[in-house]
Write a protein that holds these residues in place. Structure first.
Motif, PDB file in Angstrom:
ATOM      1  N   ALA A  78      -7.813   6.075   6.852  1.00  0.00           N
ATOM      2  CA  ALA A  78      -7.240   5.682   8.143  1.00  0.00           C
ATOM      3  C   ALA A  78      -5.947   4.904   7.936  1.00  0.00           C
ATOM      4  CB  ALA A  78      -8.252   4.854   8.940  1.00  0.00           C
ATOM      5  N   ALA A  79      -5.940   3.992   6.976  1.00  0.00           N
ATOM      6  CA  ALA A  79      -4.728   3.214   6.690  1.00  0.00           C
ATOM      7  C   ALA A  79      -3.618   4.115   6.164  1.00  0.00           C
ATOM      8  CB  ALA A  79      -5.040   2.104   5.691  1.00  0.00           C
ATOM      9  N   LEU A  80      -3.954   5.057   5.290  1.00  0.00           N
ATOM     10  CA  LEU A  80      -2.944   5.947   4.719  1.00  0.00           C
ATOM     11  C   LEU A  80      -2.443   6.958   5.744  1.00  0.00           C
ATOM     12  CD1 LEU A  80      -4.455   6.435   1.158  1.00  0.00           C
ATOM     13  CD2 LEU A  80      -2.589   4.912   1.864  1.00  0.00           C
ATOM     14  N   ALA A  81      -3.305   7.356   6.685  1.00  0.00           N
ATOM     15  CA  ALA A  81      -2.862   8.249   7.763  1.00  0.00           C
ATOM     16  C   ALA A  81      -1.848   7.541   8.649  1.00  0.00           C
ATOM     17  CB  ALA A  81      -4.060   8.724   8.581  1.00  0.00           C
ATOM     18  N   ARG A  82      -2.085   6.255   8.925  1.00  0.00           N
ATOM     19  CA  ARG A  82      -1.124   5.494   9.737  1.00  0.00           C
ATOM     20  C   ARG A  82       0.227   5.397   9.030  1.00  0.00           C
ATOM     21  NH1 ARG A  82      -5.841   2.686  11.054  1.00  0.00           N
ATOM     22  NH2 ARG A  82      -5.578   1.129   9.436  1.00  0.00           N
ATOM     23  N   LEU A  83       0.218   5.448   7.692  1.00  0.00           N
ATOM     24  CA  LEU A  83       1.457   5.404   6.908  1.00  0.00           C
ATOM     25  C   LEU A  83       2.024   6.806   6.650  1.00  0.00           C
ATOM     26  CD1 LEU A  83       0.395   2.689   4.294  1.00  0.00           C
ATOM     27  CD2 LEU A  83       1.950   2.396   6.246  1.00  0.00           C
TER      28      LEU A  83
ATOM     29  N   LEU B 224       0.817  -1.213   0.000  1.00  0.00           N
ATOM     30  CA  LEU B 224       0.000   0.000   0.000  1.00  0.00           C
ATOM     31  C   LEU B 224       0.851   1.264   0.000  1.00  0.00           C
ATOM     32  CD1 LEU B 224      -2.808   1.271   0.105  1.00  0.00           C
ATOM     33  CD2 LEU B 224      -2.707   1.072   2.611  1.00  0.00           C
ATOM     34  N   ARG B 225       1.850   1.336   0.867  1.00  0.00           N
ATOM     35  CA  ARG B 225       2.704   2.520   0.934  1.00  0.00           C
ATOM     36  C   ARG B 225       3.387   2.787  -0.416  1.00  0.00           C
ATOM     37  NH1 ARG B 225       5.281   5.245   5.038  1.00  0.00           N
ATOM     38  NH2 ARG B 225       4.945   3.588   6.546  1.00  0.00           N
ATOM     39  N   GLU B 226       3.979   1.759  -0.980  1.00  0.00           N
ATOM     40  CA  GLU B 226       4.689   1.927  -2.255  1.00  0.00           C
ATOM     41  C   GLU B 226       3.740   2.292  -3.387  1.00  0.00           C
ATOM     42  OE1 GLU B 226       6.976  -1.606  -2.966  1.00  0.00           O
ATOM     43  OE2 GLU B 226       8.169  -1.333  -1.148  1.00  0.00           O
ATOM     44  N   GLY B 227       2.583   1.627  -3.450  1.00  0.00           N
ATOM     45  CA  GLY B 227       1.635   1.897  -4.530  1.00  0.00           C
ATOM     46  C   GLY B 227       1.093   3.309  -4.492  1.00  0.00           C
ATOM     47  N   VAL B 228       0.731   3.786  -3.311  1.00  0.00           N
ATOM     48  CA  VAL B 228       0.184   5.144  -3.194  1.00  0.00           C
ATOM     49  C   VAL B 228       1.290   6.173  -3.382  1.00  0.00           C
ATOM     50  CG1 VAL B 228      -0.966   6.774  -1.640  1.00  0.00           C
ATOM     51  CG2 VAL B 228      -1.814   4.425  -1.848  1.00  0.00           C
ATOM     52  N   GLN B 229       2.491   5.913  -2.896  1.00  0.00           N
ATOM     53  CA  GLN B 229       3.593   6.846  -3.105  1.00  0.00           C
ATOM     54  C   GLN B 229       3.921   6.962  -4.597  1.00  0.00           C
ATOM     55  OE1 GLN B 229       5.094   8.880  -0.608  1.00  0.00           O
ATOM     56  NE2 GLN B 229       5.616   9.885  -2.532  1.00  0.00           N
ATOM     57  N   ARG B 230       3.894   5.844  -5.310  1.00  0.00           N
ATOM     58  CA  ARG B 230       4.107   5.890  -6.770  1.00  0.00           C
ATOM     59  C   ARG B 230       3.041   6.746  -7.447  1.00  0.00           C
ATOM     60  NH1 ARG B 230       5.366   0.429  -6.339  1.00  0.00           N
ATOM     61  NH2 ARG B 230       3.271  -0.124  -7.005  1.00  0.00           N
ATOM     62  N   LEU B 231       1.793   6.583  -7.010  1.00  0.00           N
ATOM     63  CA  LEU B 231       0.704   7.374  -7.583  1.00  0.00           C
ATOM     64  C   LEU B 231       0.928   8.863  -7.312  1.00  0.00           C
ATOM     65  CD1 LEU B 231      -2.036   7.679  -8.968  1.00  0.00           C
ATOM     66  CD2 LEU B 231      -3.116   7.169  -6.749  1.00  0.00           C
ATOM     67  N   LYS B 232       1.289   9.231  -6.096  1.00  0.00           N
ATOM     68  CA  LYS B 232       1.570  10.627  -5.776  1.00  0.00           C
ATOM     69  C   LYS B 232       2.711  11.163  -6.634  1.00  0.00           C
ATOM     70  CE  LYS B 232       1.838  11.908  -1.435  1.00  0.00           C
ATOM     71  NZ  LYS B 232       2.109  11.950   0.025  1.00  0.00           N
ATOM     72  N   ASP B 233       3.773  10.371  -6.763  1.00  0.00           N
ATOM     73  CA  ASP B 233       4.940  10.787  -7.551  1.00  0.00           C
ATOM     74  C   ASP B 233       4.586  11.003  -9.022  1.00  0.00           C
ATOM     75  OD1 ASP B 233       6.464  10.631  -5.247  1.00  0.00           O
ATOM     76  OD2 ASP B 233       7.361   8.688  -5.764  1.00  0.00           O
ATOM     77  N   ALA B 234       3.646  10.210  -9.539  1.00  0.00           N
ATOM     78  CA  ALA B 234       3.282  10.263 -10.958  1.00  0.00           C
ATOM     79  C   ALA B 234       2.155  11.249 -11.250  1.00  0.00           C
ATOM     80  CB  ALA B 234       2.876   8.866 -11.434  1.00  0.00           C
ATOM     81  N   THR B 235       1.632  11.917 -10.217  1.00  0.00           N
ATOM     82  CA  THR B 235       0.468  12.790 -10.399  1.00  0.00           C
ATOM     83  C   THR B 235       0.780  14.177  -9.844  1.00  0.00           C
ATOM     84  OG1 THR B 235      -0.873  10.801 -10.019  1.00  0.00           O
ATOM     85  CG2 THR B 235      -2.050  12.892 -10.122  1.00  0.00           C
TER      86      THR B 235
END
Length: 185
Positions: free
Chosen positions: A127-132, A103-114
């Motif tokens: 909630a899961a992303l806030a914990r990360l 999850l951390r890597e996938g969402v970070q990749r999305l942020k980096d690409a957008t």
């Protein structure tokens, strides 16, 4: 790298049930602006399925809707949509893609690409992303209601506190308050 912005409706007691807020042209205009400012949408599977079951038909004109709501639907149809799911792999709604794996890597990749940022609209996923520590901004419409029931914001808990900086607070004619917070790291 774009920002990850968590945007949602909630009541004064923190209920995030989509049936509990004020649904009017002003509310939809607020979220249309948020969506316009973002390069992509991000949801968990449950929220995606809720959205997928209604908004494409509104965009196609198969469901009667006021102009502001139709505008939202048409813009949403064109927006890239990303879904976090460990159980579903097929996402036929136009522009939908799955984020799988870590999850951390996938969402970070999305942020980096957008570079225009990502608008997150799912409470449990938030909630899961806030914990990360992946959420950069919070944009809420706080509605003048006390639901007294239903799912609440971060009901699954957080492992650490987060200090936020108030960017703006704007009262709407319908009694809701649009608040914008940013991480204060």
């Amino acid at each position: 790298m774009g920002l990850l912005t968590f945007g949602l409706n909630l009541t004064l007691d923190g209920c995030v049930d989509h049936n509990e807020g004020v649904a009017d042209d002003e509310t939809h205009a607020f979220f249309t602006r948020l969506m316009d400012e973002s390069g992509a949408m991000l949801w968990g599977r449950v929220t995606y399925e809720l959205m997928e079951s209604h908004w494409p038909a509104v965009a196609r004109g198969e469901v009667e809707a006021p102009p502001a709501i139709r505008e939202w639907a048409v813009k949403l149809e064109a927006k890239p949509k990303y879904v976090v799911s460990s159980t579903r792999t097929d996402f036929p709604w136009s522009g939908s893609r799955r984020i799988d794996g870590d999850l951390r890597e996938g969402v970070q990749r999305l942020k980096d690409a957008t570079p225009d940022g990502v608008l997150l609209g799912s409470g449990r996923l938030a909630a899961a992303l806030a914990r990360l520590d992946l959420i950069d901004e919070y944009r809420f419409l706080v509605h003048p209601r006390i639901a007294g029931r239903g799912p609440t914001l971060f009901q699954d808990g957080r492992t650490n506190a987060r200090r936020l900086e108030l960017i703006s607070a704007l009262p709407l004619r319908n009694g809701a308050i649009a608040v914008h917070y940013r991480r204060a790291d």
